[in-house]
Structure formats: C-alpha cells, structure tokens
Design a protein around this motif. Sequence first.
Motif, PDB file in Angstrom:
ATOM      1  N   ALA A  71       0.825  -1.376   0.093  1.00  0.00           N
ATOM      2  CA  ALA A  71       0.063   0.118   0.044  1.00  0.00           C
ATOM      3  C   ALA A  71       0.787   1.245   0.011  1.00  0.00           C
ATOM      4  CB  ALA A  71      -1.082  -0.147   1.294  1.00  0.00           C
ATOM      5  N   ARG A  72       2.123   1.147   0.938  1.00  0.00           N
ATOM      6  CA  ARG A  72       2.806   2.370   0.909  1.00  0.00           C
ATOM      7  C   ARG A  72       3.617   2.585  -0.330  1.00  0.00           C
ATOM      8  NH1 ARG A  72       2.989   5.047   5.481  1.00  0.00           N
ATOM      9  NH2 ARG A  72       5.107   5.935   5.030  1.00  0.00           N
ATOM     10  N   HIS A  73       4.044   1.343  -1.070  1.00  0.00           N
ATOM     11  CA  HIS A  73       4.738   1.612  -2.278  1.00  0.00           C
ATOM     12  C   HIS A  73       3.625   2.027  -3.462  1.00  0.00           C
ATOM     13  CE1 HIS A  73       7.893  -1.457  -1.191  1.00  0.00           C
ATOM     14  NE2 HIS A  73       8.148  -0.321  -0.565  1.00  0.00           N
ATOM     15  N   ARG A  74       2.407   1.665  -3.374  1.00  0.00           N
ATOM     16  CA  ARG A  74       1.448   2.307  -4.319  1.00  0.00           C
ATOM     17  C   ARG A  74       1.262   3.674  -4.137  1.00  0.00           C
ATOM     18  NH1 ARG A  74      -2.722  -0.542  -3.069  1.00  0.00           N
ATOM     19  NH2 ARG A  74      -2.003  -2.626  -3.978  1.00  0.00           N
ATOM     20  N   LEU A  75       1.281   3.970  -2.821  1.00  0.00           N
ATOM     21  CA  LEU A  75       1.175   5.325  -2.629  1.00  0.00           C
ATOM     22  C   LEU A  75       2.340   6.108  -3.119  1.00  0.00           C
ATOM     23  CD1 LEU A  75      -0.324   5.606   1.071  1.00  0.00           C
ATOM     24  CD2 LEU A  75      -1.660   6.054  -0.968  1.00  0.00           C
ATOM     25  N   ALA A  76       3.515   5.779  -2.779  1.00  0.00           N
ATOM     26  CA  ALA A  76       4.520   6.440  -3.359  1.00  0.00           C
ATOM     27  C   ALA A  76       4.481   6.704  -4.846  1.00  0.00           C
ATOM     28  CB  ALA A  76       5.731   5.607  -3.214  1.00  0.00           C
ATOM     29  N   ILE A  77       4.083   5.571  -5.739  1.00  0.00           N
ATOM     30  CA  ILE A  77       4.148   5.489  -7.067  1.00  0.00           C
ATOM     31  C   ILE A  77       2.978   6.661  -7.585  1.00  0.00           C
ATOM     32  CG2 ILE A  77       3.581   4.344  -9.249  1.00  0.00           C
ATOM     33  CD1 ILE A  77       5.000   1.927  -7.568  1.00  0.00           C
ATOM     34  N   LEU A  78       1.734   6.753  -6.854  1.00  0.00           N
ATOM     35  CA  LEU A  78       0.664   7.510  -7.279  1.00  0.00           C
ATOM     36  C   LEU A  78       1.030   9.124  -7.119  1.00  0.00           C
ATOM     37  CD1 LEU A  78      -2.121   5.636  -5.683  1.00  0.00           C
ATOM     38  CD2 LEU A  78      -1.752   6.041  -8.202  1.00  0.00           C
ATOM     39  N   ILE A  79       1.996   9.284  -6.054  1.00  0.00           N
ATOM     40  CA  ILE A  79       2.443  10.855  -5.918  1.00  0.00           C
ATOM     41  C   ILE A  79       3.723  11.079  -6.755  1.00  0.00           C
ATOM     42  CG2 ILE A  79       1.363  10.918  -3.761  1.00  0.00           C
ATOM     43  CD1 ILE A  79       4.069  10.840  -2.646  1.00  0.00           C
ATOM     44  N   GLY A  80       4.096  10.024  -7.511  1.00  0.00           N
ATOM     45  CA  GLY A  80       5.231  10.303  -8.485  1.00  0.00           C
ATOM     46  C   GLY A  80       6.578  10.308  -7.577  1.00  0.00           C
ATOM     47  N   LYS A  81       6.809   9.367  -6.610  1.00  0.00           N
ATOM     48  CA  LYS A  81       7.888   9.249  -6.055  1.00  0.00           C
ATOM     49  C   LYS A  81       8.453   7.636  -6.073  1.00  0.00           C
ATOM     50  CE  LYS A  81       7.785  12.752  -2.575  1.00  0.00           C
ATOM     51  NZ  LYS A  81       8.742  13.697  -3.319  1.00  0.00           N
ATOM     52  N   GLU A  82       9.706   7.473  -5.767  1.00  0.00           N
ATOM     53  CA  GLU A  82      10.314   6.045  -5.814  1.00  0.00           C
ATOM     54  C   GLU A  82       9.851   5.610  -4.681  1.00  0.00           C
ATOM     55  OE1 GLU A  82      12.124   8.804  -6.596  1.00  0.00           O
ATOM     56  OE2 GLU A  82      13.180   8.502  -8.479  1.00  0.00           O
ATOM     57  N   PRO A  83       9.481   4.374  -4.344  1.00  0.00           N
ATOM     58  CA  PRO A  83       9.051   3.857  -3.069  1.00  0.00           C
ATOM     59  C   PRO A  83      10.151   3.913  -1.886  1.00  0.00           C
ATOM     60  CG  PRO A  83       8.512   2.152  -4.859  1.00  0.00           C
ATOM     61  CD  PRO A  83       9.232   3.386  -5.537  1.00  0.00           C
ATOM     62  N   SER A  84      11.501   3.865  -2.512  1.00  0.00           N
ATOM     63  CA  SER A  84      12.672   4.007  -1.234  1.00  0.00           C
ATOM     64  C   SER A  84      12.613   5.633  -0.887  1.00  0.00           C
ATOM     65  CB  SER A  84      13.903   3.684  -1.895  1.00  0.00           C
ATOM     66  OG  SER A  84      14.372   4.601  -3.149  1.00  0.00           O
ATOM     67  N   ARG A  85      12.205   6.391  -1.618  1.00  0.00           N
ATOM     68  CA  ARG A  85      12.117   7.959  -1.172  1.00  0.00           C
ATOM     69  C   ARG A  85      10.896   8.359  -0.590  1.00  0.00           C
ATOM     70  NH1 ARG A  85      13.763  11.504  -6.008  1.00  0.00           N
ATOM     71  NH2 ARG A  85      13.626  13.202  -4.373  1.00  0.00           N
ATOM     72  N   PHE A  86       9.856   7.474  -0.311  1.00  0.00           N
ATOM     73  CA  PHE A  86       8.674   8.025   0.180  1.00  0.00           C
ATOM     74  C   PHE A  86       8.583   8.012   1.585  1.00  0.00           C
ATOM     75  CE2 PHE A  86       4.286   6.730   1.318  1.00  0.00           C
ATOM     76  CZ  PHE A  86       3.562   7.895   0.940  1.00  0.00           C
ATOM     77  N   VAL A  87       8.154   8.941   2.216  1.00  0.00           N
ATOM     78  CA  VAL A  87       8.242   9.056   3.750  1.00  0.00           C
ATOM     79  C   VAL A  87       6.795   9.923   3.948  1.00  0.00           C
ATOM     80  CG1 VAL A  87       9.242   9.892   5.859  1.00  0.00           C
ATOM     81  CG2 VAL A  87      10.655   9.447   3.918  1.00  0.00           C
ATOM     82  N   GLY A  88       5.774   8.987   3.916  1.00  0.00           N
ATOM     83  CA  GLY A  88       4.420   9.404   4.409  1.00  0.00           C
ATOM     84  C   GLY A  88       3.990   9.096   5.688  1.00  0.00           C
TER      85      GLY A  88
END
Length: 501
Positions: free
Chosen positions: A259-276
Amino acid sequence: MTFRAIIALLLVMGLVGCTVGPAWHPPATPKEKGYLAGKMAQGTIGTNGQTGAAQVFEYGMTLRRNWYRLFGYHALNRLIEAALASNPARAAAQERLAAAREVVIETRGSRYPSIGLGAGISRNRASGVIFGIQSPAFVNTFSLYQGQLTAEYNLDVFGELTRRLEQARALAAVAKAHLMNTDATIVNNIISSALAEAAARTTLRSVRSIVIDERKILRVRSEQLHYGTASQSDVLRARIRLDDALALAPALRQQITVARHRLAILIGKEPSRFVGPRLTLSAFLLPARLPVSMPAQLVRQRPDIVLAENLVHAAQAEVGIATAQLLPQVQLTAGYGRVGLHPGDLTNPAAAIFNVGAELMAPLFEGGTLRARKRQAYDQYRASLADYQDVVLRAFGQVANSLRALQQDAMVLSARERQRWNAKKVLKLVESRERQGTADAISLYSARIAAQRSEISYTRARLTRLIDTATLIRALGGGWWHHKSIAVKAASSSKGPVNPS
C-alpha cells in the motif's frame, strides 16, 4: 462563360457549400429515474462509531471536485493533492490534452487561405538557337531577380474541412475526459491504498495480541503436559493455533508495504524515497450524506461516458470526411510578382507578372477504395455507438451495485459490532471469574483471543464500508466536471440528428 464568371461561380459555391455526412446530436438522455429496481434506496442503517453512522442518499445532488474531503482526514487530503500535482500519468494526460488543443487550432487554420511570399535570384545561361539567333555576340548569360506573392484557398464545397475541425474538437473533448478520468482514478486509488494500509495496521495490532495469548496458552498446555493434566494433542492444537496466528503477521506487513509503495508511485516518487504519514483507520470519517446524481446527470458527468460520447462524435465526423472525399474538390490559386535582370527592375510596373487559377479535382476511378473507406467509417461509427451504450450500462450497473453494497455493508457492520460487543462482554465476565478463581488462565486467554478476532472482523467490515463509499463516488464520476482548469471548447459544432441510414 468568361474566366471571371467561372471564378465568381466557384466563390459562390464555396460560400453556400453544404456539409455532407450525418449531422451530430448527442445520444438521447436516459429516462430512468433511479438505478435499482423498485423503490429508490433512501440510505443505510446506522451503528455506533465514526464509521457506523447512517448514510443518506441525496438523489439529484452533485459532487464537488474535492469530494475526498468528506472523509475528514487531513493526511489523506495532502496525499491526494500531492498526487494530483505530480502523478506522471496525469502529467501525460495533460500534455495529450494540450496536443489535442493544438490539433484544433491547426485544423481550424486549414479552412483559411494560405498566403506565401517568395523572392529569389538565379544565374542563368540561355542558347540563342531556340530564338533563331546564330550570332556569337548574343548575350546568353544573365542574372534573374524575382519576387512573388502567392495565395491558395480550398473552397471546402462539401464540408470536408468542416468535418475535420468537428472531429478535432471531439478528440480534444476525448482528451479532456481522459484527464478527468485519470484524476478520478488517482483519487480513488489513493483512498483505497490509504485505507488498505490503515486497516492492515489496525489488524496487525490485533494479530500481535492474539500471538501473545496463543503463546501463553501453549506455555500453559506444555506445563500441563509435564504434570499430566493435558495430552499431547492439546499441546499440538495449541501449536497449530499459534502458527496460524504467526502466519497472519507477515501477510499484513506485506499489505502495508504494498500500500505504501502504491501511494509512493501515485504521488510520483520512488518507493525508497517515500516518507508518508502513518495512516490510521480511526481517523477516517464516514460521509453521512452522499450526493447521488440521477442517470440523466450521470451521462453528462462521468468521465468515461463523456469520453465514449465524444468518440462517437469523432467517428460520425469521419463518416462526413469519407463522404466528402467522394465528391469534387475545388482549389483557387493566385499569384502576383515582378521579375527583372537587375534589382531595380523589381520596382518597374512593366516587370509585373501574375496568375489566377481554379482547379477542380474529382475522383473518377479509385478501385472502390473511397466507397470502402466510407463503409468502414459507418461501421466504426456504429461500433463506437455500441461502445457508448455498453459504457453507460456498465456505469449504471456500478452505481446500482455500490448503492446496494452500502446497504449490505451497514448491516454487516451492525452484526460485527454486536459480535464485538458480546465478545468484550464475555471477556469481562471471564476476567471477573478469573479474579474470583472460578476460571482458569486458558479460559481468559481464549476470551482475549476471541475478542481480538471479533475486532479483526469489525475492522474488515469498517474497511469494506469506507471503500464501498469511495467506490460509489467514483462510479458517480468523482465531481471532476467542475475542474475548470482543464476545460476545452465544446466538441459539437454541427446541427441535425445522427442518421447514417
């Protein structure tokens, strides 16, 4: 007939020319007054808690573009706004809309005269023989200077250019609807992913509690086996239940990760850089009043229906284009310039040259290709109309399913809430008995596990109700027709009904 009379006649033909092919009318507005058979559903039952309130269906009302704020979760709002600002799929849809607008401008320009300016200088050598001059003194090498203004104009007697412009506008409307559909899909995907993460976190807490109590039961059973008050089968059953609980945690952690990886992709970020944000299910509010567009509104608001309608329009325009190509085409040309052996000659009126012409082109024999193209255009038009009808029916079915699902979800949640309340009541009774010494530890641990399992079922019911609420709003189009920043000119420009017969 003089040349001037011919030119005048052609100009009149261009001014009063007809537009061939079927004319456009939008598909008929649905007559249905609701989505479900029988009496329209008025709403759902209510239970306790933030996600247990009754929901009222407000028929005939329309949604706002930022409908997702109905969930009352600021962290969710920020994720959605970030996705709408930086999602790559949305950026691509915006560029395609911009390109489609340029096609409209380009096609509109083809309906106007084209004017060109030319100038040149050339070095030439001529033979006097062609003029009957044999003298070697004949000057046969010279420079030639020339300048000319030219004009061309297609009269569009039978409306081919008009139909091309109509088609370009329809395809621009398709691009606009695609962007709206992309926006609605992004919002729905953000919400479903956020809910999946939040529900998995809530469930994981319950699973961890279950694992703790299952370990305690196994320890007690092992001690009982040592003292001969329990059998080996009792211990094995305790191990099986513990392993079953342990197997739940990795799957839930994977759900959170996905789910967090999908959120990262949806906001245009790489999963490794997503801090939500760490999303929690308790922060979501259940929208109590749901605007439900009527069928006649839905076909004008839902992006995929608008897209399909404009594809029908574009296909209808193609029929007109194919029909016009069977008929004569008329082009007017004109030119004026001056030519001389020296640059100063270009100012001499005696060096003026001009031409005025009209060209008529008509197909006589094309091996049946043009008529086949027209039949193909009709076939594509009928296919796009059938596609439109299919999209409308599917949309009505999705809304009907969502309305019924919300009613069923409310009943399921009510049952799960009663189950949860009863499980807590049983736990309190067992805790009281355990303090009084009339209940053993295994009974207490088992009551705790039952309470946590009822909590998991309750969480799942809350999740389903929230997701189905978002699904209903997505089925209604998501309110994106209010998005003024992506508006384009209406696609319709012609009059009369579509009738390919």
